[in-house]
Design an enzyme around this catalytic site. Structure first.
Site, PDB file in Angstrom:
ATOM      1  N   TYR A 178       0.849  -1.188   0.000  1.00 36.07           N
ATOM      2  CA  TYR A 178       0.000   0.000   0.000  1.00 36.07           C
ATOM      3  C   TYR A 178       0.889   1.246   0.000  1.00 36.07           C
ATOM      4  CZ  TYR A 178      -3.455   3.474   1.173  1.00 36.07           C
ATOM      5  OH  TYR A 178      -4.259   4.596   1.142  1.00 36.07           O
ATOM      6  N   HIS A 233      -4.776   5.226  -2.490  1.00 38.69           N
ATOM      7  CA  HIS A 233      -5.953   6.074  -2.632  1.00 38.69           C
ATOM      8  C   HIS A 233      -5.525   7.425  -3.196  1.00 38.69           C
ATOM      9  CE1 HIS A 233      -7.484   3.164   0.352  1.00 38.69           C
ATOM     10  NE2 HIS A 233      -8.622   3.356  -0.297  1.00 38.69           N
TER      11      HIS A 233
END
Length: 162
Positions: A76, A115
């Site tokens: 991530y 994101h």
């Protein structure tokens, strides 16, 4: 613009203040102390680093390993930033390439994800056109103190090591 030849340096307790300042001038949000503590306390070799040119910090990437609901490893990307005057010179590209190279060396990592705020079309284009990330679902109200508060999940599936 001319591509810059970079060196990379780990983010440590002794230089994390540089990351805090870099983030302050490149992001519309402020990260709390726990974010910086997490970055320096991680043992993920090479996932949290500065991009240096002639000893000057021009950018940084911070990433971490996670386990998905399916039990697979995912990398991530928490943050990627480059100082505005140096954008377009391959710095962000080299930082992401270094993270993807880490994934190539650790075949148990099945996905890379991050994101991105829905209004950040430059970042969405950067990941989707240069690195073949897929623009996934929109996550509503992901951010608390910026407008718009929504983001997209961007992800890239990696080949499993069978």
């Amino acid at each position: 613009m001319k591509k810059v030849q970079l060196d990379f340096a780990p983010i440590t307790k002794t230089n994390v203040e540089q990351l805090r300042k870099l983030n302050a001038v490149t992001f519309p949000v402020r990260y709390d102390a726990s974010f910086y503590d997490d970055v320096v306390n991680r043992n993920d070799e090479g996932l949290n680093k500065f991009a240096l040119w002639k000893g000057i910090v021009l950018g940084a990437v911070c990433a971490k390993l996670e386990t998905t609901e399916e039990g697979h490893q995912r990398l991530y990307i928490m943050t990627l930033c480059v100082l505005a005057p140096y954008r377009g010179r391959g710095i962000g590209t080299q930082l992401i390439e270094s993270v993807l190279e880490y994934c190539n060396q650790h075949k148990d990592i099945r996905e890379v994800a991050l994101h991105v705020q829905v209004s950040n079309t430059d970042a969405i284009r950067f990941y989707t056109s240069r690195f073949n990330f897929v623009q996934g679902e929109m996550v509503e109200n992901y951010y608390r103190r910026i407008d718009p508060p929504h983001c997209f999940l961007l992800y890239k599936k990696l080949e499993p090591n069978d």
